[in-house]
Enzyme design. Structure first.
Site, PDB file in Angstrom:
ATOM      1  N   THR A 108      36.704  -9.411 -28.797  1.00 55.50           N
ATOM      2  CA  THR A 108      36.389  -8.443 -29.990  1.00 55.50           C
ATOM      3  C   THR A 108      35.188  -8.799 -30.744  1.00 55.50           C
ATOM      4  O   THR A 108      34.694  -7.972 -31.497  1.00 55.50           O
ATOM      5  CB  THR A 108      38.075  -9.030 -30.924  1.00 55.50           C
ATOM      6  OG1 THR A 108      38.927  -8.771 -29.923  1.00 55.50           O
ATOM      7  CG2 THR A 108      38.011  -8.157 -31.998  1.00 55.50           C
ATOM      8  N   HIS A 165      32.392  -6.865 -29.635  1.00 60.93           N
ATOM      9  CA  HIS A 165      32.560  -5.549 -29.905  1.00 60.93           C
ATOM     10  C   HIS A 165      32.123  -5.452 -31.377  1.00 60.93           C
ATOM     11  O   HIS A 165      31.229  -4.462 -31.866  1.00 60.93           O
ATOM     12  CB  HIS A 165      33.964  -5.073 -29.887  1.00 60.93           C
ATOM     13  CG  HIS A 165      34.405  -4.764 -28.578  1.00 60.93           C
ATOM     14  ND1 HIS A 165      34.158  -3.532 -27.727  1.00 60.93           N
ATOM     15  CD2 HIS A 165      35.283  -5.361 -27.733  1.00 60.93           C
ATOM     16  CE1 HIS A 165      34.711  -3.739 -26.596  1.00 60.93           C
ATOM     17  NE2 HIS A 165      35.440  -4.547 -26.443  1.00 60.93           N
ATOM     18  N   HIS A 187      38.011 -15.194 -35.168  1.00 58.84           N
ATOM     19  CA  HIS A 187      39.465 -15.265 -35.395  1.00 58.84           C
ATOM     20  C   HIS A 187      40.173 -16.493 -34.577  1.00 58.84           C
ATOM     21  O   HIS A 187      41.121 -17.111 -34.891  1.00 58.84           O
ATOM     22  CB  HIS A 187      40.247 -14.235 -35.173  1.00 58.84           C
ATOM     23  CG  HIS A 187      40.084 -13.684 -33.833  1.00 58.84           C
ATOM     24  ND1 HIS A 187      39.210 -12.969 -33.677  1.00 58.84           N
ATOM     25  CD2 HIS A 187      40.922 -13.853 -32.613  1.00 58.84           C
ATOM     26  CE1 HIS A 187      39.252 -12.332 -32.255  1.00 58.84           C
ATOM     27  NE2 HIS A 187      40.190 -12.936 -31.587  1.00 58.84           N
ATOM     28  N   ARG A 243      33.638 -16.702 -12.090  1.00 54.72           N
ATOM     29  CA  ARG A 243      34.899 -16.938 -12.918  1.00 54.72           C
ATOM     30  C   ARG A 243      35.985 -16.980 -11.358  1.00 54.72           C
ATOM     31  O   ARG A 243      36.674 -17.685 -11.792  1.00 54.72           O
ATOM     32  CB  ARG A 243      35.059 -15.713 -13.382  1.00 54.72           C
ATOM     33  CG  ARG A 243      34.177 -15.572 -14.844  1.00 54.72           C
ATOM     34  CD  ARG A 243      34.687 -14.397 -15.728  1.00 54.72           C
ATOM     35  NE  ARG A 243      34.084 -14.786 -17.047  1.00 54.72           N
ATOM     36  CZ  ARG A 243      34.375 -13.888 -18.045  1.00 54.72           C
ATOM     37  NH1 ARG A 243      34.875 -12.608 -18.023  1.00 54.72           N
ATOM     38  NH2 ARG A 243      34.038 -14.234 -19.317  1.00 54.72           N
ATOM     39  N   LEU A 292      48.303  -6.917 -20.263  1.00 55.03           N
ATOM     40  CA  LEU A 292      47.425  -7.517 -21.627  1.00 55.03           C
ATOM     41  C   LEU A 292      46.154  -6.838 -21.651  1.00 55.03           C
ATOM     42  O   LEU A 292      45.571  -6.520 -22.670  1.00 55.03           O
ATOM     43  CB  LEU A 292      47.296  -9.103 -21.175  1.00 55.03           C
ATOM     44  CG  LEU A 292      46.421  -9.465 -22.420  1.00 55.03           C
ATOM     45  CD1 LEU A 292      47.482 -10.255 -23.395  1.00 55.03           C
ATOM     46  CD2 LEU A 292      45.466 -10.732 -21.953  1.00 55.03           C
ATOM     47  N   GLY A 293      45.592  -6.754 -20.487  1.00 50.60           N
ATOM     48  CA  GLY A 293      44.012  -6.242 -20.537  1.00 50.60           C
ATOM     49  C   GLY A 293      43.992  -4.712 -21.231  1.00 50.60           C
ATOM     50  O   GLY A 293      44.821  -4.022 -20.935  1.00 50.60           O
ATOM     51  N   ILE A 326      51.809  -6.164 -23.488  1.00 48.93           N
ATOM     52  CA  ILE A 326      51.796  -7.365 -24.147  1.00 48.93           C
ATOM     53  C   ILE A 326      50.644  -7.422 -25.078  1.00 48.93           C
ATOM     54  O   ILE A 326      49.500  -7.160 -24.907  1.00 48.93           O
ATOM     55  CB  ILE A 326      51.477  -8.561 -23.076  1.00 48.93           C
ATOM     56  CG1 ILE A 326      52.520  -8.598 -22.133  1.00 48.93           C
ATOM     57  CG2 ILE A 326      51.529  -9.882 -24.138  1.00 48.93           C
ATOM     58  CD1 ILE A 326      53.915  -9.121 -22.444  1.00 48.93           C
ATOM     59  N   TYR A 327      50.957  -7.694 -26.421  1.00 49.86           N
ATOM     60  CA  TYR A 327      50.019  -7.888 -27.451  1.00 49.86           C
ATOM     61  C   TYR A 327      50.153  -8.980 -28.237  1.00 49.86           C
ATOM     62  O   TYR A 327      51.199  -9.333 -28.776  1.00 49.86           O
ATOM     63  CB  TYR A 327      50.204  -6.461 -28.423  1.00 49.86           C
ATOM     64  CG  TYR A 327      49.074  -6.268 -29.516  1.00 49.86           C
ATOM     65  CD1 TYR A 327      47.726  -6.438 -29.483  1.00 49.86           C
ATOM     66  CD2 TYR A 327      49.652  -6.231 -30.909  1.00 49.86           C
ATOM     67  CE1 TYR A 327      46.813  -6.345 -30.383  1.00 49.86           C
ATOM     68  CE2 TYR A 327      48.584  -6.184 -31.972  1.00 49.86           C
ATOM     69  CZ  TYR A 327      47.217  -6.138 -31.679  1.00 49.86           C
ATOM     70  OH  TYR A 327      46.460  -6.013 -32.684  1.00 49.86           O
TER      71      TYR A 327
HETATM   72  P1  NAD Z   1      37.201 -10.644 -20.241  1.00 45.78           P
HETATM   73  O1  NAD Z   1      36.565  -9.568 -20.654  1.00 45.78           O
HETATM   74  O2  NAD Z   1      36.448 -12.071 -20.328  1.00 45.78           O
HETATM   75  O3  NAD Z   1      37.788 -10.699 -18.818  1.00 45.78           O
HETATM   76  C1  NAD Z   1      38.093  -9.648 -18.111  1.00 45.78           C
HETATM   77  C2  NAD Z   1      37.819 -10.065 -16.528  1.00 45.78           C
HETATM   78  O4  NAD Z   1      37.898  -8.696 -15.665  1.00 45.78           O
HETATM   79  C3  NAD Z   1      36.334 -10.109 -16.400  1.00 45.78           C
HETATM   80  O5  NAD Z   1      35.903 -11.402 -15.810  1.00 45.78           O
HETATM   81  C4  NAD Z   1      35.968  -8.988 -15.285  1.00 45.78           C
HETATM   82  O6  NAD Z   1      34.877  -9.324 -14.420  1.00 45.78           O
HETATM   83  C5  NAD Z   1      37.259  -8.900 -14.801  1.00 45.78           C
HETATM   84  N1  NAD Z   1      37.350  -7.373 -13.927  1.00 45.78           N
HETATM   85  C6  NAD Z   1      36.651  -6.434 -14.137  1.00 45.78           C
HETATM   86  N2  NAD Z   1      37.181  -5.448 -13.192  1.00 45.78           N
HETATM   87  C7  NAD Z   1      37.939  -5.963 -12.341  1.00 45.78           C
HETATM   88  C8  NAD Z   1      38.732  -5.661 -11.247  1.00 45.78           C
HETATM   89  N3  NAD Z   1      38.697  -4.245 -10.911  1.00 45.78           N
HETATM   90  N4  NAD Z   1      39.714  -6.398 -10.848  1.00 45.78           N
HETATM   91  C9  NAD Z   1      39.863  -7.721 -11.240  1.00 45.78           C
HETATM   92  N5  NAD Z   1      39.167  -8.187 -12.471  1.00 45.78           N
HETATM   93  C10 NAD Z   1      38.159  -7.363 -12.956  1.00 45.78           C
HETATM   94  O7  NAD Z   1      38.520 -10.778 -21.213  1.00 45.78           O
HETATM   95  P2  NAD Z   1      39.517 -11.969 -21.549  1.00 45.78           P
HETATM   96  O8  NAD Z   1      39.008 -12.316 -22.891  1.00 45.78           O
HETATM   97  O9  NAD Z   1      39.866 -12.859 -20.733  1.00 45.78           O
HETATM   98  O10 NAD Z   1      40.614 -10.825 -21.863  1.00 45.78           O
HETATM   99  C11 NAD Z   1      41.370 -10.335 -20.940  1.00 45.78           C
HETATM  100  C12 NAD Z   1      41.678  -8.684 -21.237  1.00 45.78           C
HETATM  101  O11 NAD Z   1      42.734  -8.873 -22.178  1.00 45.78           O
HETATM  102  C13 NAD Z   1      40.445  -7.821 -21.840  1.00 45.78           C
HETATM  103  O12 NAD Z   1      40.764  -6.476 -21.406  1.00 45.78           O
HETATM  104  C14 NAD Z   1      40.703  -7.933 -23.488  1.00 45.78           C
HETATM  105  O13 NAD Z   1      40.450  -6.904 -24.325  1.00 45.78           O
HETATM  106  C15 NAD Z   1      42.431  -8.087 -23.266  1.00 45.78           C
HETATM  107  N6  NAD Z   1      43.138  -8.740 -24.560  1.00 45.78           N
HETATM  108  C16 NAD Z   1      44.298  -8.034 -24.838  1.00 45.78           C
HETATM  109  C17 NAD Z   1      44.936  -8.830 -25.959  1.00 45.78           C
HETATM  110  C18 NAD Z   1      46.217  -8.376 -26.443  1.00 45.78           C
HETATM  111  O14 NAD Z   1      46.686  -8.583 -27.354  1.00 45.78           O
HETATM  112  N7  NAD Z   1      46.626  -7.306 -25.540  1.00 45.78           N
HETATM  113  C19 NAD Z   1      44.285  -9.869 -26.516  1.00 45.78           C
HETATM  114  C20 NAD Z   1      43.212 -10.480 -26.010  1.00 45.78           C
HETATM  115  C21 NAD Z   1      42.423  -9.951 -24.911  1.00 45.78           C
END
Ligand code: NAD
Ligand code: ZN
Length: 342
Positions: free
Chosen positions: A40, A43, A63, A200, A262-263, A286-287
């Site tokens: 975040t 961004h 945060h 990773r 989550l993603g 999930i949020y």
């Molecule tokens: P990050 O962006 O560091 O990690 C995402 C990973 O996914 C990266 O390592 C990337 O290489 C990998 N990836 C890309 N394409 C892929 C595929 N086809 N198959 C498998 N892996 C793949 O993010 P993070 O900080 O670990 O957060 C994880 C996700 O959760 C992000 O999408 C983020 O935006 C989201 N998020 C959601 C919440 C929520 O409350 N829902 C909170 C925080 C983060």
């Protein structure tokens, strides 16, 4: 004090001298020790369309933090100066249907620390007392600074029972990596983690993955076979936001599987709903973190010896924040942290 401030109409952040914030009667003033940089924050740094529409710049951002209580408002019983704390970054409204029912993580209009209101990339920040989380005595402030994303991992990883189950985690970012350690600790049988980033994938192995797989190079069906799995993963945790990862989940889960998402995808995308229907899949969004059951469980996991420290790959002093953001953007990082105290 020093603060990383976002200004409107430009990319980047500025490290500036700003006044120490004044806590109101119901607030806690925290002297920040360590902060984590989240996607975040990237961004906001890049000032993309979402950030422009959301962040009331100029404003201090960030945060993920830990720090020590420096002052208490007149109406804040139960805390002491010097205690190590973090904060739940979602400030709930307190009066919507879900807030009134005690389901605060489902608040209709949460505001985000460092997104909607001034944040933690600073020497001091003010937090409303209802959001302060006191850490276990003796906890390393670095680990304490991970509790916001660790909470995302714990909330997602424990949404469905994993004891004895085979778990697929797509995405080995900091959250997927911590979720790997959590489901392992919680007794999952096989834990397969996918990512397209090989740095990773190596970290995922260190966090306890049975197998860390690049799905563009290896077939997940073959991986299942090698591991003696017969019908597919019982539980899947989507932690990449990638549509391709969701397709991997749909074609590699058992009938009746539980899937936690989550993603955050950057755009809407189609999925094959007939698979969801015929395979009777359960999909749960999930949020954030549950307030405060997820936080309670984080304490329990840490007390029980769970080690999430390998997720931290880079440490920078606050004034070297540009290098920290560069490290975060590189393909070779896990969690990148900024130190405000030595
Ligand atoms: P990050 O962006 O560091 O990690 C995402 C990973 O996914 C990266 O390592 C990337 O290489 C990998 N990836 C890309 N394409 C892929 C595929 N086809 N198959 C498998 N892996 C793949 O993010 P993070 O900080 O670990 O957060 C994880 C996700 O959760 C992000 O999408 C983020 O935006 C989201 N998020 C959601 C919440 C929520 O409350 N829902 C909170 C925080 C983060
Ligand atoms: Zn509410």
């Amino acid at each position: 004090m020093r603060a990383l401030v976002k200004h409107p109409d430009e990319v980047g952040l500025h490290l500036e001298d700003v006044p120490v914030p004044e806590p109101g009667p119901d607030d806690v003033l925290v002297e920040v020790h360590t902060t984590g940089i989240c996607g975040t924050d990237l961004h906001i740094y890049e000032w993309d369309d979402w950030a422009r529409d959301t962040v009331p710049a100029p404003m201090t951002v960030g945060h993920e933090f830990s720090g020590h209580i420096a002052a208490l408002g007149s109406n804040v019983p139960g805390f002491e100066i010097g205690e190590l704390v973090s904060a739940e970054g979602h400030m709930v409204c307190g009066h919507c249907r879900n807030c009134l029912a005690g389901r605060r993580h489902l608040c209709h209009q949460p505001r985000g620390l460092g997104v909607d209101i001034p944040g933690a990339f600073a020497d001091y920040l003010v937090v409303p007392k209802g959001n302060v989380w006191r850490h276990l005595e003796g906890l390393d402030p670095e680990i304490a600074s991970l509790f916001d994303p660790f909470g995302n991992a714990v909330h997602t990883a424990l949404k469905f029972p994993v004891f004895g189950e085979d778990v697929l985690i797509t995405g080995a970012g900091p959250i997927g990596l911590m979720a790997t350690a959590v489901v392992r600790h919680a007794g999952a049988r096989k834990v397969v983690v996918t990512d397209v980033n090989h740095f990773r994938l190596e970290l995922a192995e260190r966090m306890g993955a049975t197998r860390a797989v690049d799905p563009t190079q290896s077939d997940l069906g073959a991986v299942q076979e090698e591991l003696g799995m017969l019908e597919g993963f019982d539980v899947a945790l989507e932690m990449s936001g990638s549509p391709a990862a969701m397709r991997d989940i749909l074609s590699n889960t058992i009938h009746g599987a539980n899937i936690a998402l989550l993603g955050l995808p950057s755009d809407p995308y189609p999925i094959d709903w007939s698979v969801v229907i015929f395979n009777m899949l359960t999909i749960k969004g999930i949020y954030g973190r549950e307030m405060y059951d997820t936080w309670y469980k984080m304490n329990v996991l840490i007390q029980d010896g769970l080690d999430i420290s390998p997720v931290i790959t880079h440490r920078f002093a606050a004034e070297d924040f540009e290098d920290a953001f560069t490290a975060l953007r590189s393909a070779e990082s896990g969690k990148v942290i900024l130190r405000w105290r030595t």
